[in-house]
Design an enzyme around this catalytic site. Structure first.
Site, PDB file in Angstrom:
ATOM      1  N   LEU A 229       8.219  -7.718 -11.100  1.00 16.44           N
ATOM      2  CA  LEU A 229       7.094  -6.983 -11.677  1.00 16.44           C
ATOM      3  C   LEU A 229       7.203  -5.468 -11.551  1.00 16.44           C
ATOM      4  O   LEU A 229       6.415  -4.751 -12.153  1.00 16.44           O
ATOM      5  CB  LEU A 229       5.790  -7.441 -11.002  1.00 16.44           C
ATOM      6  CG  LEU A 229       5.400  -8.902 -11.217  1.00 16.44           C
ATOM      7  CD1 LEU A 229       4.191  -9.257 -10.347  1.00 16.44           C
ATOM      8  CD2 LEU A 229       5.109  -9.173 -12.677  1.00 16.44           C
TER       9      LEU A 229
ATOM     10  N   HIS B  68      10.359   5.076  -4.629  1.00 19.73           N
ATOM     11  CA  HIS B  68       9.593   5.767  -3.591  1.00 19.73           C
ATOM     12  C   HIS B  68      10.547   6.664  -2.812  1.00 19.73           C
ATOM     13  O   HIS B  68      11.749   6.377  -2.687  1.00 19.73           O
ATOM     14  CB  HIS B  68       8.942   4.771  -2.623  1.00 19.73           C
ATOM     15  CG  HIS B  68       7.853   3.947  -3.231  1.00 19.73           C
ATOM     16  ND1 HIS B  68       7.721   2.596  -3.007  1.00 19.73           N
ATOM     17  CD2 HIS B  68       6.841   4.288  -4.057  1.00 19.73           C
ATOM     18  CE1 HIS B  68       6.680   2.130  -3.671  1.00 19.73           C
ATOM     19  NE2 HIS B  68       6.126   3.141  -4.317  1.00 19.73           N
TER      20      HIS B  68
ATOM     21  N   LEU C  74       8.755  -2.112 -12.249  1.00 16.91           N
ATOM     22  CA  LEU C  74       9.646  -1.290 -13.049  1.00 16.91           C
ATOM     23  C   LEU C  74      10.200  -0.137 -12.205  1.00 16.91           C
ATOM     24  O   LEU C  74       9.448   0.583 -11.559  1.00 16.91           O
ATOM     25  CB  LEU C  74       8.891  -0.728 -14.257  1.00 16.91           C
ATOM     26  CG  LEU C  74       9.679   0.195 -15.194  1.00 16.91           C
ATOM     27  CD1 LEU C  74      10.812  -0.574 -15.857  1.00 16.91           C
ATOM     28  CD2 LEU C  74       8.755   0.816 -16.241  1.00 16.91           C
TER      29      LEU C  74
ATOM     30  N   SER D 257      14.253  -5.673  -7.227  1.00 20.88           N
ATOM     31  CA  SER D 257      13.247  -6.586  -7.755  1.00 20.88           C
ATOM     32  C   SER D 257      13.647  -7.083  -9.139  1.00 20.88           C
ATOM     33  O   SER D 257      13.572  -8.284  -9.428  1.00 20.88           O
ATOM     34  CB  SER D 257      11.885  -5.879  -7.815  1.00 20.88           C
ATOM     35  OG  SER D 257      10.923  -6.670  -8.471  1.00 20.88           O
TER      36      SER D 257
ATOM     37  N   ASN E 264      12.291  -0.628  -9.708  1.00 23.08           N
ATOM     38  CA  ASN E 264      12.794  -1.230  -8.469  1.00 23.08           C
ATOM     39  C   ASN E 264      13.952  -2.139  -8.860  1.00 23.08           C
ATOM     40  O   ASN E 264      13.753  -3.256  -9.341  1.00 23.08           O
ATOM     41  CB  ASN E 264      11.670  -2.009  -7.782  1.00 23.08           C
ATOM     42  CG  ASN E 264      12.083  -2.583  -6.438  1.00 23.08           C
ATOM     43  OD1 ASN E 264      13.236  -2.938  -6.229  1.00 23.08           O
ATOM     44  ND2 ASN E 264      11.134  -2.691  -5.529  1.00 23.08           N
TER      45      ASN E 264
ATOM     46  N   GLU F   8       0.889   6.325  -3.908  1.00 24.46           N
ATOM     47  CA  GLU F   8       1.647   5.179  -3.415  1.00 24.46           C
ATOM     48  C   GLU F   8       1.697   5.108  -1.893  1.00 24.46           C
ATOM     49  O   GLU F   8       2.451   4.329  -1.322  1.00 24.46           O
ATOM     50  CB  GLU F   8       3.070   5.231  -3.975  1.00 24.46           C
ATOM     51  CG  GLU F   8       3.125   5.177  -5.490  1.00 24.46           C
ATOM     52  CD  GLU F   8       3.034   3.765  -6.057  1.00 24.46           C
ATOM     53  OE1 GLU F   8       3.711   2.871  -5.537  1.00 24.46           O
ATOM     54  OE2 GLU F   8       2.279   3.570  -7.030  1.00 24.46           O
TER      55      GLU F   8
ATOM     56  N   CYS G 111       9.762  -0.421   4.224  1.00 20.91           N
ATOM     57  CA  CYS G 111       8.685  -0.865   3.337  1.00 20.91           C
ATOM     58  C   CYS G 111       7.706  -1.774   4.063  1.00 20.91           C
ATOM     59  O   CYS G 111       6.517  -1.802   3.744  1.00 20.91           O
ATOM     60  CB  CYS G 111       9.268  -1.624   2.143  1.00 20.91           C
ATOM     61  SG  CYS G 111      10.069  -0.581   0.911  1.00 20.91           S
TER      62      CYS G 111
ATOM     63  N   HIS H 249       0.316  -5.251 -10.640  1.00 22.35           N
ATOM     64  CA  HIS H 249       0.296  -6.212  -9.532  1.00 22.35           C
ATOM     65  C   HIS H 249      -0.073  -5.560  -8.212  1.00 22.35           C
ATOM     66  O   HIS H 249      -0.546  -6.233  -7.298  1.00 22.35           O
ATOM     67  CB  HIS H 249       1.635  -6.947  -9.420  1.00 22.35           C
ATOM     68  CG  HIS H 249       2.787  -6.101  -8.969  1.00 22.35           C
ATOM     69  ND1 HIS H 249       3.314  -5.098  -9.742  1.00 22.35           N
ATOM     70  CD2 HIS H 249       3.517  -6.103  -7.821  1.00 22.35           C
ATOM     71  CE1 HIS H 249       4.329  -4.535  -9.112  1.00 22.35           C
ATOM     72  NE2 HIS H 249       4.464  -5.107  -7.940  1.00 22.35           N
ATOM     73  N   ARG H 250       0.102  -4.239  -8.113  1.00 27.79           N
ATOM     74  CA  ARG H 250      -0.227  -3.544  -6.874  1.00 27.79           C
ATOM     75  C   ARG H 250      -1.575  -2.826  -6.958  1.00 27.79           C
ATOM     76  O   ARG H 250      -2.217  -2.600  -5.931  1.00 27.79           O
ATOM     77  CB  ARG H 250       0.878  -2.551  -6.518  1.00 27.79           C
ATOM     78  CG  ARG H 250       2.254  -3.205  -6.381  1.00 27.79           C
ATOM     79  CD  ARG H 250       3.028  -2.720  -5.200  1.00 27.79           C
ATOM     80  NE  ARG H 250       2.391  -2.994  -3.932  1.00 27.79           N
ATOM     81  CZ  ARG H 250       2.894  -2.633  -2.747  1.00 27.79           C
ATOM     82  NH1 ARG H 250       4.036  -1.988  -2.690  1.00 27.79           N
ATOM     83  NH2 ARG H 250       2.254  -2.913  -1.628  1.00 27.79           N
TER      84      ARG H 250
END
Length: 416
Positions: free
Chosen positions: A21, A230, A23, A28, A25, A162, A347, A127-128
């Protein structure tokens, strides 16, 4: 009052899955559609917490948020059948990465002498973006002592924030006034810049920080385009040490000069691109590490096994240790399930400088509590989840029962 750094790791939730989900990353995205292993992921996370406790460090934890999040789907008039990504967003276990839970300023930095925490709004990714209200509930429970803490709602959604993943703090010690470094990006390239400078300035004002002790540094656009979604993918700081890739900042020399001007004791350890390329740094998550002050006073770097096993990274680390620099130990840990979804050791934790006696003890880990949590995970967490399983009602019930069992075991029914 004795102030120490407490790392609050996220317990990996029972809905941990690889839906791809996020973008920008790359990890992921590269594992999107693969089966995940929530039980193994959660046990790996607990093992990392035990590893850090064994070093003599104070360890806390935050709990998984309620999933699947039916309130999120209802708020957008959907049930998930319209778009599998919406369904996946409602099931996401991404709150496990508590580096994005909030930005934290310790009491010595804040005008009112309290530790301030501002929940991140995470608006860039659907999603976050749904996380922060439940995150605030948890933070206000863990840090309920109003004499020592102030917990703020997320900044307005027009400013993307973030959390601690784009924030660093340097100083002569955790209990001394420090330099707070806010790293922001600018939109451009294939991937979005998630941290807005305006959000960082809002957080600094809410926390009552001295403007002279704040540094706002721009992240290198090349790093964002390469997958450093990040700042903590390319730089990490602890007390007087900044550990950074050569290409982390838009103006590296200006950033280093500003750090040294504010903190003459600063030691800046730069990994040159000629030794470890930006792509290698991002793939191995060398900088998504926990740079920690150990009880002995020396600094240790907790890195993922992927970094330790990478030839170029391992070669540079061996040379660094032989050179007798400020980082004296390298400590690899296995968090492969988190790494496959784009999150390394850094993280998984939120750094809070506080007196442990002022924190709700239910959120502080000890060996007995870790054993209790592990038993719940072994009994209730699914062994594997495929993205195609998301939306299955039997799995949804299992996930909800698992979280409920954890809350009961930890006497945290308030978070149900």
């Amino acid at each position: 009052m004795s102030l120490v750094e407490i790392n609050f790791d996220g317990i990996v939730g029972p809905s941990h899955n690889y839906a791809g989900l996020s973008l920008g990353n790359l990890a992921s995205a590269s594992h999107a559609g693969d089966p995940s292993y929530p039980r193994a992921a959660a046990l790996q996370g607990l093992a990392k917490m035990r590893h850090n406790m064994a070093l003599g460090l104070t360890q806390g934890f935050l709990l998984p948020l309620p999933r699947p999040n039916r309130r999120f789907l209802e708020s957008i008039g959907a049930d998930g059948s319209e778009d599998r990504r919406l369904m996946a967003a409602a099931w996401s276990a991404s709150s496990m990465w508590t580096a994005n839970a909030a930005t934290v300023s310790p009491a010595p930095d804040c005008a009112d002498g309290r530790c301030h925490l501002t929940a991140a709004n995470l608006v860039t990714m659907p999603h976050r973006s749904q996380e922060w209200p439940d995150t605030v509930r948890q933070l206000r429970l863990a840090f309920a002592d109003a004499a020592h803490f102030a917990v703020h709602d997320a900044v307005p959604a027009c400013f993307g924030d973030e959390g601690a993943a784009n924030h660093m703090r340097m100083g002569t010690g955790h209990d001394a006034s420090g330099l707070e470094i806010f790293v922001y990006g600018k939109t451009g390239g294939a991937f979005p810049a998630r941290q807005h400078v305006e959000a960082s300035r809002v957080v600094a004002r809410l926390h009552g920080l001295d403007p002279a002790r704040c540094l706002f540094a721009e992240q290198n656009a090349e790093a964002i385009a390469a997958g450093a979604f990040h700042n903590d993918v390319v730089a990490v700081a602890n007390e007087r040490v900044l550990f950074t890739h050569e290409q982390a900042f838009a103006d590296p020399e200006g950033t280093y000069a500003a750090v040294r001007a504010a903190l003459p004791e600063a030691e800046i350890v730069v990994v040159p691109a000629a030794a470890v390329s930006l792509a290698e740094a991002i793939k191995s998550y060398l900088f998504n590490a926990q740079l920690l002050t150990l009880p002995s006073g020396e600094m240790g770097l907790v890195i993922p096994l992927e970094a330790w096993e990478h030839p170029s990274v391992r070669g540079w680390l061996d040379g660094m240790l032989a050179a007798n620099g400020p980082i004296r130990r390298v400590l690899p840990v296995d968090v492969r399930q988190s790494m496959a979804n784009g999150g390394g050791p850094a993280c998984l934790r939120l750094r809070v400088v506080a007196d442990p006696a002022t924190v709700d003890p239910r959120f502080l880990l000890d060996s007995d509590k870790a054993t209790r949590i592990e038993a719940i995970i072994a009994a209730h967490w699914p062994e594997t989840i495929s993205p195609a399983d998301l939306g299955n009602e039997d799995l949804a019930r299992r996930v909800m029962v698992a979280r409920s069992a954890l809350l009961d075991a930890l006497d945290l029914a308030e978070l149900a």
